[in-house]
Each structure stands twice: as C-alpha cells, then as structure tokens.
Scaffold this motif. Structure first.
Motif, PDB file in Angstrom:
ATOM      1  N   SER A  97     -19.057 -21.253  19.240  1.00 59.28           N
ATOM      2  CA  SER A  97     -18.914 -19.815  19.054  1.00 59.28           C
ATOM      3  C   SER A  97     -19.642 -19.348  17.798  1.00 59.28           C
ATOM      4  O   SER A  97     -19.291 -19.747  16.690  1.00 59.28           O
ATOM      5  CB  SER A  97     -17.430 -19.448  18.946  1.00 59.28           C
ATOM      6  OG  SER A  97     -17.282 -18.124  18.489  1.00 59.28           O
ATOM      7  N   ALA A  98     -20.614 -18.489  17.997  1.00 63.73           N
ATOM      8  CA  ALA A  98     -21.320 -17.908  16.855  1.00 63.73           C
ATOM      9  C   ALA A  98     -20.359 -17.080  16.003  1.00 63.73           C
ATOM     10  O   ALA A  98     -20.452 -17.074  14.778  1.00 63.73           O
ATOM     11  CB  ALA A  98     -22.488 -17.052  17.335  1.00 63.73           C
ATOM     12  N   ASN A  99     -19.415 -16.386  16.648  1.00 66.82           N
ATOM     13  CA  ASN A  99     -18.445 -15.588  15.893  1.00 66.82           C
ATOM     14  C   ASN A  99     -17.541 -16.473  15.038  1.00 66.82           C
ATOM     15  O   ASN A  99     -17.166 -16.093  13.930  1.00 66.82           O
ATOM     16  CB  ASN A  99     -17.610 -14.717  16.835  1.00 66.82           C
ATOM     17  CG  ASN A  99     -18.380 -13.517  17.331  1.00 66.82           C
ATOM     18  OD1 ASN A  99     -19.312 -13.050  16.691  1.00 66.82           O
ATOM     19  ND2 ASN A  99     -17.998 -13.024  18.498  1.00 66.82           N
ATOM     20  N   TYR A 100     -17.192 -17.639  15.545  1.00 58.19           N
ATOM     21  CA  TYR A 100     -16.390 -18.595  14.769  1.00 58.19           C
ATOM     22  C   TYR A 100     -17.167 -19.069  13.544  1.00 58.19           C
ATOM     23  O   TYR A 100     -16.644 -19.057  12.432  1.00 58.19           O
ATOM     24  CB  TYR A 100     -16.012 -19.766  15.673  1.00 58.19           C
ATOM     25  CG  TYR A 100     -15.239 -20.877  15.004  1.00 58.19           C
ATOM     26  CD1 TYR A 100     -14.014 -20.654  14.409  1.00 58.19           C
ATOM     27  CD2 TYR A 100     -15.733 -22.174  15.009  1.00 58.19           C
ATOM     28  CE1 TYR A 100     -13.288 -21.688  13.827  1.00 58.19           C
ATOM     29  CE2 TYR A 100     -15.023 -23.210  14.439  1.00 58.19           C
ATOM     30  CZ  TYR A 100     -13.803 -22.966  13.853  1.00 58.19           C
ATOM     31  OH  TYR A 100     -13.103 -23.992  13.292  1.00 58.19           O
ATOM     32  N   PHE A 101     -18.431 -19.474  13.741  1.00 59.64           N
ATOM     33  CA  PHE A 101     -19.250 -19.912  12.611  1.00 59.64           C
ATOM     34  C   PHE A 101     -19.390 -18.795  11.576  1.00 59.64           C
ATOM     35  O   PHE A 101     -19.261 -19.019  10.371  1.00 59.64           O
ATOM     36  CB  PHE A 101     -20.648 -20.349  13.064  1.00 59.64           C
ATOM     37  CG  PHE A 101     -20.666 -21.637  13.832  1.00 59.64           C
ATOM     38  CD1 PHE A 101     -19.984 -22.756  13.388  1.00 59.64           C
ATOM     39  CD2 PHE A 101     -21.399 -21.734  14.999  1.00 59.64           C
ATOM     40  CE1 PHE A 101     -20.018 -23.948  14.097  1.00 59.64           C
ATOM     41  CE2 PHE A 101     -21.441 -22.922  15.716  1.00 59.64           C
ATOM     42  CZ  PHE A 101     -20.747 -24.025  15.257  1.00 59.64           C
ATOM     43  N   LYS A 102     -19.658 -17.577  12.054  1.00 63.00           N
ATOM     44  CA  LYS A 102     -19.813 -16.435  11.152  1.00 63.00           C
ATOM     45  C   LYS A 102     -18.525 -16.197  10.363  1.00 63.00           C
ATOM     46  O   LYS A 102     -18.560 -15.977   9.148  1.00 63.00           O
ATOM     47  CB  LYS A 102     -20.185 -15.187  11.959  1.00 63.00           C
ATOM     48  CG  LYS A 102     -20.394 -13.946  11.135  1.00 63.00           C
ATOM     49  CD  LYS A 102     -20.764 -12.769  12.037  1.00 63.00           C
ATOM     50  CE  LYS A 102     -20.835 -11.488  11.242  1.00 63.00           C
ATOM     51  NZ  LYS A 102     -21.101 -10.327  12.100  1.00 63.00           N
ATOM     52  N   ALA A 103     -17.381 -16.260  11.042  1.00 62.35           N
ATOM     53  CA  ALA A 103     -16.091 -16.058  10.369  1.00 62.35           C
ATOM     54  C   ALA A 103     -15.824 -17.164   9.350  1.00 62.35           C
ATOM     55  O   ALA A 103     -15.338 -16.884   8.251  1.00 62.35           O
ATOM     56  CB  ALA A 103     -14.967 -15.995  11.403  1.00 62.35           C
ATOM     57  N   MET A 104     -16.112 -18.402   9.716  1.00 64.07           N
ATOM     58  CA  MET A 104     -15.904 -19.511   8.778  1.00 64.07           C
ATOM     59  C   MET A 104     -16.750 -19.319   7.520  1.00 64.07           C
ATOM     60  O   MET A 104     -16.265 -19.484   6.402  1.00 64.07           O
ATOM     61  CB  MET A 104     -16.246 -20.842   9.451  1.00 64.07           C
ATOM     62  CG  MET A 104     -15.275 -21.256  10.543  1.00 64.07           C
ATOM     63  SD  MET A 104     -13.661 -21.736   9.910  1.00 64.07           S
ATOM     64  CE  MET A 104     -14.077 -23.288   9.112  1.00 64.07           C
ATOM     65  N   GLU A 105     -18.016 -18.977   7.700  1.00 65.46           N
ATOM     66  CA  GLU A 105     -18.915 -18.760   6.560  1.00 65.46           C
ATOM     67  C   GLU A 105     -18.425 -17.609   5.693  1.00 65.46           C
ATOM     68  O   GLU A 105     -18.395 -17.718   4.462  1.00 65.46           O
ATOM     69  CB  GLU A 105     -20.337 -18.484   7.049  1.00 65.46           C
ATOM     70  CG  GLU A 105     -21.004 -19.693   7.653  1.00 65.46           C
ATOM     71  CD  GLU A 105     -22.356 -19.377   8.276  1.00 65.46           C
ATOM     72  OE1 GLU A 105     -22.805 -18.209   8.232  1.00 65.46           O
ATOM     73  OE2 GLU A 105     -22.956 -20.309   8.837  1.00 65.46           O
ATOM     74  N   GLN A 106     -18.049 -16.495   6.315  1.00 71.26           N
ATOM     75  CA  GLN A 106     -17.586 -15.337   5.556  1.00 71.26           C
ATOM     76  C   GLN A 106     -16.286 -15.654   4.823  1.00 71.26           C
ATOM     77  O   GLN A 106     -16.134 -15.316   3.647  1.00 71.26           O
ATOM     78  CB  GLN A 106     -17.386 -14.133   6.476  1.00 71.26           C
ATOM     79  CG  GLN A 106     -16.920 -12.900   5.717  1.00 71.26           C
ATOM     80  CD  GLN A 106     -16.850 -11.676   6.589  1.00 71.26           C
ATOM     81  OE1 GLN A 106     -17.725 -11.436   7.419  1.00 71.26           O
ATOM     82  NE2 GLN A 106     -15.801 -10.884   6.406  1.00 71.26           N
ATOM     83  N   PHE A 107     -15.339 -16.302   5.499  1.00 70.87           N
ATOM     84  CA  PHE A 107     -14.063 -16.637   4.869  1.00 70.87           C
ATOM     85  C   PHE A 107     -14.281 -17.548   3.667  1.00 70.87           C
ATOM     86  O   PHE A 107     -13.700 -17.338   2.603  1.00 70.87           O
ATOM     87  CB  PHE A 107     -13.125 -17.299   5.886  1.00 70.87           C
ATOM     88  CG  PHE A 107     -11.720 -17.429   5.384  1.00 70.87           C
ATOM     89  CD1 PHE A 107     -10.805 -16.409   5.600  1.00 70.87           C
ATOM     90  CD2 PHE A 107     -11.313 -18.552   4.678  1.00 70.87           C
ATOM     91  CE1 PHE A 107      -9.496 -16.513   5.122  1.00 70.87           C
ATOM     92  CE2 PHE A 107     -10.018 -18.662   4.205  1.00 70.87           C
ATOM     93  CZ  PHE A 107      -9.106 -17.647   4.420  1.00 70.87           C
ATOM     94  N   ALA A 108     -15.122 -18.551   3.828  1.00 62.73           N
ATOM     95  CA  ALA A 108     -15.412 -19.471   2.727  1.00 62.73           C
ATOM     96  C   ALA A 108     -16.014 -18.722   1.545  1.00 62.73           C
ATOM     97  O   ALA A 108     -15.614 -18.942   0.391  1.00 62.73           O
ATOM     98  CB  ALA A 108     -16.350 -20.574   3.200  1.00 62.73           C
ATOM     99  N   ALA A 109     -16.941 -17.838   1.805  1.00 66.43           N
ATOM    100  CA  ALA A 109     -17.571 -17.062   0.731  1.00 66.43           C
ATOM    101  C   ALA A 109     -16.553 -16.174   0.024  1.00 66.43           C
ATOM    102  O   ALA A 109     -16.532 -16.103  -1.210  1.00 66.43           O
ATOM    103  CB  ALA A 109     -18.720 -16.233   1.290  1.00 66.43           C
ATOM    104  N   GLU A 110     -15.702 -15.515   0.789  1.00 65.95           N
ATOM    105  CA  GLU A 110     -14.700 -14.609   0.215  1.00 65.95           C
ATOM    106  C   GLU A 110     -13.658 -15.346  -0.633  1.00 65.95           C
ATOM    107  O   GLU A 110     -13.097 -14.771  -1.563  1.00 65.95           O
ATOM    108  CB  GLU A 110     -13.974 -13.847   1.328  1.00 65.95           C
ATOM    109  CG  GLU A 110     -14.824 -12.794   1.997  1.00 65.95           C
ATOM    110  CD  GLU A 110     -14.127 -12.136   3.183  1.00 65.95           C
ATOM    111  OE1 GLU A 110     -12.964 -12.496   3.497  1.00 65.95           O
ATOM    112  OE2 GLU A 110     -14.750 -11.257   3.809  1.00 65.95           O
ATOM    113  N   HIS A 111     -13.396 -16.610  -0.318  1.00 66.08           N
ATOM    114  CA  HIS A 111     -12.353 -17.366  -1.013  1.00 66.08           C
ATOM    115  C   HIS A 111     -12.901 -18.451  -1.946  1.00 66.08           C
ATOM    116  O   HIS A 111     -12.142 -19.249  -2.480  1.00 66.08           O
ATOM    117  CB  HIS A 111     -11.391 -17.986   0.010  1.00 66.08           C
ATOM    118  CG  HIS A 111     -10.559 -16.964   0.701  1.00 66.08           C
ATOM    119  ND1 HIS A 111     -11.008 -16.242   1.790  1.00 66.08           N
ATOM    120  CD2 HIS A 111      -9.316 -16.514   0.442  1.00 66.08           C
ATOM    121  CE1 HIS A 111     -10.069 -15.411   2.166  1.00 66.08           C
ATOM    122  NE2 HIS A 111      -9.034 -15.543   1.367  1.00 66.08           N
TER     123      HIS A 111
END
Length: 133
Positions: A97-111
C-alpha cells in the motif's frame, strides 16, 4: 507487533536487555488497537485486519491514509506504554500500500523516529523481506 496477544509477556522478558527495539507496525495480522469502526479500510467484517493476501491481490490501494494514521498512532502509544520510551527504529509489516508507506514516513517524521522501512518511491510493496515491483 504490539497488537498481538503475547506482546506484553515478550516485552517483560526482554525490555531490560541491551538491544534495540522496533515498532514493527502491523496492519495485516490480528486485531487493530484503534477502534475498528474508525478504520474500515483496514478491517474485515469481523473486526480483524485484512490479510496480507488481500493486499497482494488488490488492484488498487484500498488503505485510507487517515485511517491507517489512526492505527499507527494507536500502535505507537501501545509501544510507549509497554517500553516507557520511543522505539529505536520504526518500520512496517508485509503490506502492499502506497498510502501505508506514505503514512509510515509521515508519522516517523512527525515523531522524530528512525524509519527503516521501504520508502514508497522504491517499489510497489515490501513483503517478507522481498521487494516486488
């Protein structure tokens, strides 16, 4: 995988060992930690995560970004509760899932987390250690 039934027992056995611990974010095995009514794109009719087979067989990305962010957050909070600290690194489990990868990357960056997963631009999906294009 912090959503699994025996995770707390395993953490108690190992959390004081001098090893690195990861949040291995899972959206394809077992039950979610977020309310299943808030993440319908990730669960089946019984409230379990959709299987990795369903992800592999999908012709389009059915994961809703905002929903997967809710589950990632729930698993992150569970990790913090279990360990009392941030994970040493942050990655995901067997999903197409591209949306899963995008969410993982964004979450990691935010935290401020060290993301060691596959960037969404690197391939179609990552499953059991193999990259499929």
């Amino acid at each position: 995988m912090v959503n699994m039934p025996t995770t707390a027992h395993g953490v108690e056995l190992l959390k004081n060992e001098p090893i690195a611990f990861s949040q291995h974010t899972n959206i394809c095995v077992g039950k979610p930690l977020a309310d299943h009514d808030q993440i319908p794109s990730l669960v089946d009719e019984e409230g379990n995560f959709k299987s990795s087979k369903m992800y592999r067989e999908a012709t389009e990305d059915f994961v809703v970004f905002s929903e997967v962010m809710l589950e990632i957050e729930a698993q992150y909070q569970r990790f913090l509760d279990l360990f009392g600290r941030k994970p040493d690194y942050f990655e995901g489990h067997a999903v197409t899932s591209a949306n899963y990868f995008k969410a993982m990357e964004q979450f990691a960056a935010e935290h401020g987390l060290k993301y060691s997963g596959l960037p969404q631009s690197q391939g179609r999906f990552f499953d059991r250690g193999c990259l499929y294009r």
